[in-house]
Every structure is written in structure tokens, then in C-alpha cells.
Design a protein around this motif. Structure first.
Motif, PDB file in Angstrom:
ATOM      1  N   ILE A   1     -17.659  41.494  43.349  1.00 14.16           N
ATOM      2  CA  ILE A   1     -16.913  42.195  44.405  1.00 14.16           C
ATOM      3  C   ILE A   1     -17.495  41.907  45.786  1.00 14.16           C
ATOM      4  N   GLY A   2     -18.809  41.924  45.900  1.00 12.10           N
ATOM      5  CA  GLY A   2     -19.451  41.682  47.192  1.00 12.10           C
ATOM      6  C   GLY A   2     -19.143  40.285  47.703  1.00 12.10           C
TER       7      GLY A   2
ATOM      8  N   ASP B   1     -23.129  35.910  41.432  1.00 12.73           N
ATOM      9  CA  ASP B   1     -24.196  35.572  42.386  1.00 12.73           C
ATOM     10  C   ASP B   1     -25.463  35.139  41.650  1.00 12.73           C
TER      11      ASP B   1
ATOM     12  N   GLU C   1     -16.284  41.978  37.651  1.00 11.53           N
ATOM     13  CA  GLU C   1     -17.290  43.042  37.799  1.00 11.53           C
ATOM     14  C   GLU C   1     -16.696  44.421  37.505  1.00 11.53           C
TER      15      GLU C   1
ATOM     16  N   THR D   1     -15.496  40.149  48.806  1.00 10.53           N
ATOM     17  CA  THR D   1     -15.256  40.918  50.028  1.00 10.53           C
ATOM     18  C   THR D   1     -15.809  40.183  51.243  1.00 10.53           C
TER      19      THR D   1
ATOM     20  N   VAL E   1     -23.161  46.797  45.003  1.00  9.25           N
ATOM     21  CA  VAL E   1     -22.055  45.834  45.135  1.00  9.25           C
ATOM     22  C   VAL E   1     -22.347  44.838  46.256  1.00  9.25           C
ATOM     23  N   PHE E   2     -22.904  45.348  47.352  1.00  6.72           N
ATOM     24  CA  PHE E   2     -23.154  44.471  48.503  1.00  6.72           C
ATOM     25  C   PHE E   2     -24.592  43.951  48.549  1.00  6.72           C
TER      26      PHE E   2
ATOM     27  N   ASP F   1      -4.850  43.448  49.342  1.00  8.68           N
ATOM     28  CA  ASP F   1      -4.671  44.899  49.259  1.00  8.68           C
ATOM     29  C   ASP F   1      -5.812  45.520  48.475  1.00  8.68           C
ATOM     30  N   CYS F   2      -6.442  44.737  47.628  1.00  7.25           N
ATOM     31  CA  CYS F   2      -7.440  45.270  46.710  1.00  7.25           C
ATOM     32  C   CYS F   2      -8.258  44.110  46.138  1.00  7.25           C
ATOM     33  N   VAL F   3      -9.557  44.285  46.066  1.00  9.97           N
ATOM     34  CA  VAL F   3     -10.428  43.251  45.500  1.00  9.97           C
ATOM     35  C   VAL F   3     -10.774  43.640  44.057  1.00  9.97           C
ATOM     36  N   LEU F   4     -10.166  42.951  43.104  1.00  8.75           N
ATOM     37  CA  LEU F   4     -10.519  43.174  41.697  1.00  8.75           C
ATOM     38  C   LEU F   4     -11.310  41.975  41.202  1.00  8.75           C
TER      39      LEU F   4
ATOM     40  N   LYS G   1       2.396  39.231  51.035  1.00  9.18           N
ATOM     41  CA  LYS G   1       1.981  40.642  51.124  1.00  9.18           C
ATOM     42  C   LYS G   1       3.116  41.563  51.588  1.00  9.18           C
TER      43      LYS G   1
ATOM     44  N   LYS H   1     -13.477  38.770  54.336  1.00  8.57           N
ATOM     45  CA  LYS H   1     -13.695  39.216  55.715  1.00  8.57           C
ATOM     46  C   LYS H   1     -13.882  38.007  56.629  1.00  8.57           C
TER      47      LYS H   1
ATOM     48  N   LYS I   1      -1.761  50.554  51.317  1.00  9.78           N
ATOM     49  CA  LYS I   1      -0.646  49.646  51.635  1.00  9.78           C
ATOM     50  C   LYS I   1       0.427  50.390  52.414  1.00  9.78           C
TER      51      LYS I   1
ATOM     52  N   THR J   1       2.016  43.654  46.150  1.00  6.86           N
ATOM     53  CA  THR J   1       0.618  44.070  46.259  1.00  6.86           C
ATOM     54  C   THR J   1      -0.227  42.886  45.827  1.00  6.86           C
ATOM     55  N   LEU J   2      -1.154  42.494  46.697  1.00 13.06           N
ATOM     56  CA  LEU J   2      -1.985  41.309  46.436  1.00 13.06           C
ATOM     57  C   LEU J   2      -3.402  41.722  46.070  1.00 13.06           C
TER      58      LEU J   2
END
Lengths: 231, 231
Positions: free
Chosen positions: A125-126, A64, A146, A129, B164-165, A140-143, A112, A133, B133, A116-117
Motif C-alpha cells: 500500500i505504501g 518492498d 497487503e 500510494t 504501511v508507510f 479512488d482507492c488503493v487495494l 474515473k 502521489k 467519490k 470506481t478505480l
């Protein structure tokens, strides 16, 4: 060899159409400027900005903030020096509002069911995410870089995914539209899937999407990848 | 005051029923032992194990490894010293297979329509992702002590979510069934919602679920919380 259980996705260009999304927003907001050139120039500042972090010239800095540094440098060239803080911040967050490619959501939903995605993006991450959304990306997970405090192609990012899930590197497959990202993942022992995104840089700059035999898979899009993986 | 846009959830006890889930698995696997006492003893080792990390006696250690250390110490007391590596590893991963409370998934689905939902658990990312999951927990993002390299109640965890946000702490609300967790979040400026989980420690050990007026909200369960927040 069994298909890896974890699919890690590059995001900008692979999952979402950064060029088209930025062109559409900029055209609507600032019709007087060349939105195609603006999007291209903004993205062109991305790797050099990360390189300043990788080299240690800058301390750890989120995407960002790197996007914003590049943007601030760019505005004068496009006659937009007069933009205030709120307008700059809103424009900078266009990277949170990128649209998926037409096959993205349907492909991820199929993938999916048997994998696992997760994301593996240099985006923070923000940002990832908020993007998920808005666009309905069913991670399944935000890697992110960061989490590992290192930017791709640092091995800590690719090996970090395997570490999070406590599996061998070969149990993780990177899915990306960029051969250099895939090559770095392969050097760490990950499986790799190349996805063609011929319009990543816009219709005026078609991309070379020819196969590299070093990849585990070569897919036209995410639906094709789901088919190849039997999902 | 507007409702916070980000809801961060404690997980063990708040989202999932660790006691009931462990009792069910242990009863099925090792019917000769007192599964209720086993579950209670395992969980009782959790805070002291994290305290060894917080105090610096142990370096940074993930919950999977702390659970395993506690488990290895526990097995002799229950006549299970003979368990081999595979059986111990499988048993240890019961924490990835915890069942949600009956209202959990329906409540989260409602809350997700108007909020960004993330975990804020001391559990590691892989554990939380596998759990989500399997149980269908619709997180927008999996955050964990692992991301911040600090265990709750360290302020870096609560403030880390806001970071994060990129929002003010008051724009984040911690949802938890534990008053001490909520008090620590409140001290960092977060909003707080207490959720009653009277059976967290099993039917034989009812929990005090009386309200604390210091919390922003007090809810019977996640559906009630959704109702309170107008979702």
C-alpha cells in the motif's frame, strides 16, 4: 451485459513503465553498469520471491522487502557490492518512483468519470500510494495484496475486490497487460480488459500483445479503453 | 519537531457531518418521524456494536453490517418495522452518502500539497471509497479498521498507519474531532491535531470543543489546520 462499476488495475507494467523507469534511474546513478540487464534481472527475481511466500517457505512479506532481497542478491553480479544501507534503500525505492505510460493519467481521468478505480497490485500500500502521489494517478482507492494478505493469482485477491465493494464478481473488471493475471481473474468471475504494453520489457524485447478472445475487452492503451467503455 | 509527513483522518464527525446528513435524508424519506432523534439513536448504537466485536462476542464484522444491525433494532421504535430489504439497504447506505463539512474539501486540497492524506476510520473501505467519490475527498489512500482487522482505539490501527508507510509513529499525525481517539493515538506515539466540530451532534446539542494542551495542534477547521501547518 452492463459494464462493471469497479475497475481494478494491475500496476507494474500496466499502469507504469517499470523497465524504462529503472533503466533511467540506474543509468543516472551507476553509469558504469548495464542498466537494461539490471532492470531485467531485478524484475526476473520478483515472481520467484513471491513464490517463496505463496509456498509458505517465507511468512507474509511485503513487496518492498522482496524487492530488497532480490536487489541484495543482484548487486555483486553488477559490481555494486560496496553500496551501503542508505544507497540500497534509496535504490530499492525506485519502485515507488516508476513513471506512468504516456496515456495513463489522461486515460484514468476519463475512466474515473464513470467508474470506481482501484489498484489491485502485489505492490504494498505504501509503495502504491507514494507512486500515485508522485505520478498523479487518480485512484479512488488503493487495494493491494497487503489488504488481502495473499499474492495474485490467489483468488482471495480478485474476490477480495468484489468483497470490499459488496458487489458480484462480474461487477468488477481487472485491467492488466498480462494474460495470466486476467485468466486468474476470469476464473473468479471477473470481467477482464487486456491492455497492450508492447514496450514493457524495453525496446529490445518486444512483447506478444495479440488478443485473447476470452477477455471482455482488448485495448491499445487506457485512452482506447475509455473509448471502448464510452467514457 | 518537523511536521509529520502523513496525516491520518478520523472520518465520521471530523470529515463529514453524519448527523446533518442523516437528518436530511430521513426527513425527505420518512417525514412522519423525528429525524433528529433517529440520527442520534442510530449513532448511539455504534460504539456498543463495535464493543461486541472488540470483546470477541462477535467475530470480525464490518461497519456496514454493524450499522445494519443497529438500524434493524431501531426501526420498530420509530414505527418503521414495515420497511423491506431494499428500503433498509438503501437507508443503511446513507453512511456512504454523508456530506462533508463546508471547509473539508478546500482544506484537504491545501493539506494534500505538502502531506500524504489518508483516512483512519472504523468505516469499511467500500463505504469510505463511495463517500470520497461522491463528496470529492482527495485521499491519497483509504485506510480503515478493515485493513488492520481491529477497531480504533486498538493500537494496531494507529501503529498500522506508520507500518504501511514505514515511518516512525511520530511521522504520522491523527486529525480528529474526538479527544479519546486522539489520546489513544498519542499513547502510540503519533502527533495529534484536534479539530472543532461544534455541530457534530446537531444544533440542539452543542459539543465541548475546548482545547487539550496534550494535542500537537488545535484547529477550528481544516482551513485553519492548513494555515497552522503552513500549507
Amino acid at each position: 451485459m452492463p459494464t462493471p462499476s469497479i475497475l481494478a488495475f494491475d500496476v507494474f507494467g500496466t499502469v507504469v513503465d517499470w523497465h524504462g523507469s529503472i533503466v533511467r534511474e540506474v543509468q543516472a546513478l551507476y553509469p558504469q553498469i548495464d542498466a537494461d540487464a539490471f532492470a531485467t534481472a531485478w524484475r526476473a527475481g520478483y515472481q520467484p520471491a513471491m513464490q517463496r511466500v505463496r509456498s509458505g517457505e517465507l511468512g507474509w512479506t511485503l513487496i518492498d522487502d522482496l524487492h530488497r532481497m532480490v536487489l541484495d542478491g543482484l548487486l555483486p553480479r553488477f559490481g555494486l557490492s560496496h553500496l551501503g544501507e542508505d544507497e540500497r534503500d534509496h535504490l530499492n525505492r525506485v519502485w515507488h518512483r516508476l513513471d506512468p505510460w504516456p496515456d495513463t493519467v489522461a486515460g484514468l481521468v476519463r475512466l474515473k468519470t464513470r467508474h470506481t478505480l482501484c489498484t489491485l497490485s502485489n505492490g504494498n500500500i505504501g509503495l502504491l500510494t507514494n507512486m500515485a502521489k508522485r505520478a498523479g494517478l487518480p485512484w479512488d482507492c488503493v487495494l493491494s495484496a497487503e489488504v488481502f494478505r495473499a499474492y495474485k493469482p490467489d483468488p482471495r485477491t480478485y474476490l477480495g475486490v468484489a468483497g470490499v465493494f459488496r458487489v458480484a464478481p462480474a461487477q468488477v473488471m481487472l485491467v492488466a497487460a498480462h494474460q495470466d493475471d486476467l485468466a486468474a481473474a476470469r476464473a473468479c468471475g471477473l470481467a477482464t480488459a487486456y491492455v497492450e504494453r508492447p514496450l514493457e520489457f524495453g525496446a529490445g524485447r518486444p512483447k506478444d500483445v495479440s488478443p485473447d478472445a476470452a477477455n471482455t475487452w482488448h485495448a491499445r492503451d487506457f485512452l482506447h479503453l475509455a473509448e471502448l467503455l464510452g467514457c
